[in-house]
Design an enzyme around this catalytic site. Structure first.
Site, PDB file in Angstrom:
ATOM      1  N   CYS A  67       0.834  -1.208   0.000  1.00  0.00           N
ATOM      2  CA  CYS A  67       0.000   0.000   0.000  1.00  0.00           C
ATOM      3  C   CYS A  67       0.869   1.260   0.000  1.00  0.00           C
ATOM      4  O   CYS A  67       1.555   1.542   0.983  1.00  0.00           O
ATOM      5  CB  CYS A  67      -0.905  -0.046   1.232  1.00  0.00           C
ATOM      6  SG  CYS A  67      -1.766   1.492   1.604  1.00  0.00           S
ATOM      7  N   CYS A 118       0.116   3.762   2.748  1.00  0.00           N
ATOM      8  CA  CYS A 118       0.583   3.218   4.037  1.00  0.00           C
ATOM      9  C   CYS A 118       2.083   3.482   4.203  1.00  0.00           C
ATOM     10  O   CYS A 118       2.526   3.890   5.278  1.00  0.00           O
ATOM     11  CB  CYS A 118       0.338   1.715   4.112  1.00  0.00           C
ATOM     12  SG  CYS A 118      -1.390   1.212   4.047  1.00  0.00           S
TER      13      CYS A 118
END
Length: 154
Positions: free
Chosen positions: A69, A72
């Site tokens: 991600c 993230c």
């Protein structure tokens, strides 16, 4: 419980009673001797997640993330910087949703990054999307200030 707080060791998971008049940031685990706080988020597996959120008297801020991600990965340094600001009044942990799929599913995680705030063993706040350090700290403190008194850190 006015005389002490329960703080879960990030190393061995032992529950430590820390006197309320002693600085928790300087505390060491009575079982393994490790520092109770490092100023950095703790990478937690399912068992450590359950112990931290369920047994600690201090609030726990959880970053649910995954290695693939992009947002993230962008938020990771901000979450780490937030740990240096919020500890020892709050424990910050990272839960990898790829590795801990069962926990993420049980939590109803639909998108990442998602932050969850626990106090008194219960989730009291949730937000999705990447944030900078100031936003993370501000959101966590705001959620805690809105929580019923029974769920706040002593």
């Amino acid at each position: 419980m006015s005389g002490s707080r329960q703080i879960v060791c990030p190393g061995c998971g032992a529950v430590n009673r820390v006197p309320a008049d002693k600085p928790a940031g300087a505390g060491k685990c009575g079982k393994c001797g490790n520092a109770l706080f490092s100023g950095k988020p703790l990478d937690a597996d399912a068992e450590m997640f359950a112990r931290q959120t369920g047994r600690s008297d201090i609030p726990v801020l959880v970053d649910v993330w995954a290695s693939w991600c992009g947002p993230c990965r962008m938020m990771a340094p901000a979450f780490e910087a937030a740990a240096a600001i919020l500890e020892p009044d709050m424990r910050l942990i990272k839960l990898n949703s790829e590795v801990e799929q069962e926990v993420a599913g049980r939590l109803g995680i639909r998108g990442i990054p998602t932050m969850l705030l626990y106090a008194g063993g219960r989730e009291i706040g949730r937000i999705s999307g990447a944030m900078n350090t100031q936003q993370i700290v501000g959101w966590a403190r705001d959620q805690l200030s809105r929580a019923p008194a029974a769920h706040k850190a002593s």
